[in-house]
Design an enzyme around this catalytic site. Sequence first.
Site, PDB file in Angstrom:
ATOM      1  N   ASP A  44      -5.659   3.181 -13.059  1.00  0.00           N
ATOM      2  CA  ASP A  44      -5.873   1.993 -13.887  1.00  0.00           C
ATOM      3  C   ASP A  44      -7.152   2.208 -14.685  1.00  0.00           C
ATOM      4  O   ASP A  44      -8.206   1.619 -14.394  1.00  0.00           O
ATOM      5  CB  ASP A  44      -5.956   0.757 -12.993  1.00  0.00           C
ATOM      6  CG  ASP A  44      -4.665   0.549 -12.214  1.00  0.00           C
ATOM      7  OD1 ASP A  44      -3.715   0.014 -12.794  1.00  0.00           O
ATOM      8  OD2 ASP A  44      -4.600   0.958 -11.039  1.00  0.00           O
ATOM      9  N   GLN A  48      -9.004  -0.762 -16.339  1.00  0.00           N
ATOM     10  CA  GLN A  48      -9.598  -1.595 -15.286  1.00  0.00           C
ATOM     11  C   GLN A  48     -10.878  -0.939 -14.754  1.00  0.00           C
ATOM     12  O   GLN A  48     -11.908  -1.594 -14.590  1.00  0.00           O
ATOM     13  CB  GLN A  48      -8.572  -1.768 -14.162  1.00  0.00           C
ATOM     14  CG  GLN A  48      -9.132  -2.351 -12.882  1.00  0.00           C
ATOM     15  CD  GLN A  48      -8.043  -2.588 -11.864  1.00  0.00           C
ATOM     16  OE1 GLN A  48      -7.237  -3.492 -12.028  1.00  0.00           O
ATOM     17  NE2 GLN A  48      -7.999  -1.804 -10.809  1.00  0.00           N
ATOM     18  N   GLN A  66      -4.783 -12.798 -12.316  1.00  0.00           N
ATOM     19  CA  GLN A  66      -4.602 -11.621 -13.175  1.00  0.00           C
ATOM     20  C   GLN A  66      -3.153 -11.434 -13.606  1.00  0.00           C
ATOM     21  O   GLN A  66      -2.827 -10.472 -14.287  1.00  0.00           O
ATOM     22  CB  GLN A  66      -5.147 -10.362 -12.520  1.00  0.00           C
ATOM     23  CG  GLN A  66      -4.364  -9.847 -11.323  1.00  0.00           C
ATOM     24  CD  GLN A  66      -5.099  -8.725 -10.610  1.00  0.00           C
ATOM     25  OE1 GLN A  66      -6.142  -8.928 -10.000  1.00  0.00           O
ATOM     26  NE2 GLN A  66      -4.571  -7.514 -10.698  1.00  0.00           N
ATOM     27  N   HIS A 118      -3.320   4.275  -2.719  1.00  0.00           N
ATOM     28  CA  HIS A 118      -4.330   3.465  -2.031  1.00  0.00           C
ATOM     29  C   HIS A 118      -4.966   4.266  -0.896  1.00  0.00           C
ATOM     30  O   HIS A 118      -6.185   4.241  -0.712  1.00  0.00           O
ATOM     31  CB  HIS A 118      -3.694   2.204  -1.436  1.00  0.00           C
ATOM     32  CG  HIS A 118      -3.065   1.285  -2.435  1.00  0.00           C
ATOM     33  ND1 HIS A 118      -1.702   1.109  -2.533  1.00  0.00           N
ATOM     34  CD2 HIS A 118      -3.607   0.488  -3.383  1.00  0.00           C
ATOM     35  CE1 HIS A 118      -1.433   0.223  -3.477  1.00  0.00           C
ATOM     36  NE2 HIS A 118      -2.568  -0.166  -4.025  1.00  0.00           N
ATOM     37  N   SER A 142       2.764   3.821  -7.643  1.00  0.00           N
ATOM     38  CA  SER A 142       2.467   2.439  -8.003  1.00  0.00           C
ATOM     39  C   SER A 142       3.296   1.524  -7.116  1.00  0.00           C
ATOM     40  O   SER A 142       4.444   1.845  -6.777  1.00  0.00           O
ATOM     41  CB  SER A 142       2.839   2.192  -9.472  1.00  0.00           C
ATOM     42  OG  SER A 142       2.932   0.795  -9.728  1.00  0.00           O
ATOM     43  N   SER A 143       2.721   0.389  -6.771  1.00  0.00           N
ATOM     44  CA  SER A 143       3.479  -0.594  -5.982  1.00  0.00           C
ATOM     45  C   SER A 143       4.718  -1.041  -6.751  1.00  0.00           C
ATOM     46  O   SER A 143       5.706  -1.466  -6.157  1.00  0.00           O
ATOM     47  CB  SER A 143       2.603  -1.805  -5.666  1.00  0.00           C
ATOM     48  OG  SER A 143       1.423  -1.388  -5.004  1.00  0.00           O
ATOM     49  N   ARG A 144       4.658  -0.968  -8.087  1.00  0.00           N
ATOM     50  CA  ARG A 144       5.782  -1.445  -8.897  1.00  0.00           C
ATOM     51  C   ARG A 144       6.923  -0.426  -8.982  1.00  0.00           C
ATOM     52  O   ARG A 144       8.001  -0.776  -9.449  1.00  0.00           O
ATOM     53  CB  ARG A 144       5.307  -1.821 -10.306  1.00  0.00           C
ATOM     54  CG  ARG A 144       4.412  -3.058 -10.311  1.00  0.00           C
ATOM     55  CD  ARG A 144       4.131  -3.567 -11.710  1.00  0.00           C
ATOM     56  NE  ARG A 144       3.533  -4.900 -11.697  1.00  0.00           N
ATOM     57  CZ  ARG A 144       2.229  -5.149 -11.782  1.00  0.00           C
ATOM     58  NH1 ARG A 144       1.372  -4.157 -11.915  1.00  0.00           N
ATOM     59  NH2 ARG A 144       1.782  -6.384 -11.753  1.00  0.00           N
ATOM     60  N   LEU A 164       0.814  -1.216   0.000  1.00  0.00           N
ATOM     61  CA  LEU A 164       0.000   0.000   0.000  1.00  0.00           C
ATOM     62  C   LEU A 164       0.847   1.265   0.000  1.00  0.00           C
ATOM     63  O   LEU A 164       1.912   1.313   0.610  1.00  0.00           O
ATOM     64  CB  LEU A 164      -0.933  -0.006   1.220  1.00  0.00           C
ATOM     65  CG  LEU A 164      -1.869  -1.208   1.295  1.00  0.00           C
ATOM     66  CD1 LEU A 164      -2.727  -1.133   2.571  1.00  0.00           C
ATOM     67  CD2 LEU A 164      -2.770  -1.295   0.069  1.00  0.00           C
ATOM     68  N   HIS A 165       0.331   2.284  -0.695  1.00  0.00           N
ATOM     69  CA  HIS A 165       1.004   3.587  -0.765  1.00  0.00           C
ATOM     70  C   HIS A 165      -0.059   4.677  -0.717  1.00  0.00           C
ATOM     71  O   HIS A 165      -1.255   4.392  -0.547  1.00  0.00           O
ATOM     72  CB  HIS A 165       1.864   3.670  -2.031  1.00  0.00           C
ATOM     73  CG  HIS A 165       1.134   3.285  -3.293  1.00  0.00           C
ATOM     74  ND1 HIS A 165       0.073   4.016  -3.789  1.00  0.00           N
ATOM     75  CD2 HIS A 165       1.285   2.234  -4.139  1.00  0.00           C
ATOM     76  CE1 HIS A 165      -0.373   3.455  -4.885  1.00  0.00           C
ATOM     77  NE2 HIS A 165       0.331   2.356  -5.126  1.00  0.00           N
TER      78      HIS A 165
HETATM   79  P1  AMP Z   1      -3.526  -2.145  -6.864  1.00  0.00           P
HETATM   80  O1  AMP Z   1      -3.184  -2.553  -5.466  1.00  0.00           O
HETATM   81  O2  AMP Z   1      -2.365  -1.639  -7.644  1.00  0.00           O
HETATM   82  O3  AMP Z   1      -4.365  -3.158  -7.591  1.00  0.00           O
HETATM   83  O4  AMP Z   1      -4.469  -0.863  -6.700  1.00  0.00           O
HETATM   84  C1  AMP Z   1      -5.638  -0.928  -5.919  1.00  0.00           C
HETATM   85  C2  AMP Z   1      -6.493   0.265  -6.244  1.00  0.00           C
HETATM   86  O5  AMP Z   1      -5.759   1.458  -5.984  1.00  0.00           O
HETATM   87  C3  AMP Z   1      -6.900   0.314  -7.726  1.00  0.00           C
HETATM   88  O6  AMP Z   1      -8.248   0.767  -7.834  1.00  0.00           O
HETATM   89  C4  AMP Z   1      -5.921   1.306  -8.299  1.00  0.00           C
HETATM   90  O7  AMP Z   1      -6.420   1.982  -9.443  1.00  0.00           O
HETATM   91  C5  AMP Z   1      -5.756   2.267  -7.138  1.00  0.00           C
HETATM   92  N1  AMP Z   1      -4.491   2.998  -7.260  1.00  0.00           N
HETATM   93  C6  AMP Z   1      -3.252   2.467  -7.449  1.00  0.00           C
HETATM   94  N2  AMP Z   1      -2.342   3.452  -7.578  1.00  0.00           N
HETATM   95  C7  AMP Z   1      -3.011   4.628  -7.490  1.00  0.00           C
HETATM   96  C8  AMP Z   1      -2.642   6.005  -7.557  1.00  0.00           C
HETATM   97  N3  AMP Z   1      -1.371   6.381  -7.770  1.00  0.00           N
HETATM   98  N4  AMP Z   1      -3.602   6.938  -7.422  1.00  0.00           N
HETATM   99  C9  AMP Z   1      -4.902   6.580  -7.219  1.00  0.00           C
HETATM  100  N5  AMP Z   1      -5.314   5.291  -7.142  1.00  0.00           N
HETATM  101  C10 AMP Z   1      -4.391   4.331  -7.280  1.00  0.00           C
END
Ligand code: AMP
Length: 284
Positions: A151, A154, A62, A38, A186-188, A34-35
């Site tokens: 995303d 998505q 996925q 999230h 991004s987590s990445r 998480l960041h």
């Molecule tokens: P993930 O854990 O990457 O699947 O992301 C979970 C949710 O957080 C998804 O709905 C993503 O679109 C959203 N999310 C991820 N990164 C961001 C960001 N930088 N800003 C806003 N929402 C995000």
Amino acid sequence: MTAVLRTIAEAREWLRAERGAARTLGLVPTLGALHEGHASLFRRARAECERVAISIFVNPTQFGAGEDYQRYPRTWDGDLALAGNEGMDVVFAPSAEEMYPGTGEITVDPGRLGGVLCGASRPGHFGGVLTVVAKLFHILPADRAYFGQKDAQQLLLIQRMAAELNVPIEIVACPTVREPDGLALSSRNRYLSHEERSRATVLYRALRSAEALLTSGVTDAARIENEMQRMIRSTSGAELDYARVVDRGTLESPGAIDREVLAAVAVWFGETRLIDNLLIAPRS
Ligand code: AMP
């Protein structure tokens, strides 16, 4: 205190108790690590719902063969602390066996929209996403579910699934949270070397240049795409996956742009694939 639920039975039991009190429930699905991106979803849900459940589940279906499922960052202790700080009521964190006890043969088909942009580079990805999101919607049938514009494809597919399958959950779109230099959180991002991290700003710079071209009067989508592609290709260490300008709803080329459209990019830095997007509109 954030409660941790590991099984679907526990989730249903928690929900039954809460539902007895007829509270509004928000759901925020995540892969964890998480960041602040999230956290922005968590805060929005916290502000709008009486109870908020998040899910942390690195969903195997996925990820394609050879993708980063095994090495995807798993930061449980930090995630739980963040969920607690943001006042989340529940973290649903099932095992893969808990989520996929069956044969896995029955899935949600994302159709044509799942095969373009990221779906072209990641076959099967959006089928996995929609299937796990549908399962989460059934396990924790919330009033509202929160997803990031980060995303965009998505988000669109989840909105479509909700509309076409009559899902009684309001899908709430949340804006992209960025680093000060524009890189979308991004987590990445944690995979990036120091050098790659500084070069990764090219995604947002390309999107902003697309916006600048459009607002300066260039309405030819192909010309705008060419400029984004040129910028990315001329960045050392960056390998272009796609840089497109598409209709928001169909994800097809708009030709001459006369409305708000989606500029979307995907770029490899070594083993790491980053995506970003911006909604851009011609001057009125
Ligand atoms: P993930 O854990 O990457 O699947 O992301 C979970 C949710 O957080 C998804 O709905 C993503 O679109 C959203 N999310 C991820 N990164 C961001 C960001 N930088 N800003 C806003 N929402 C995000």
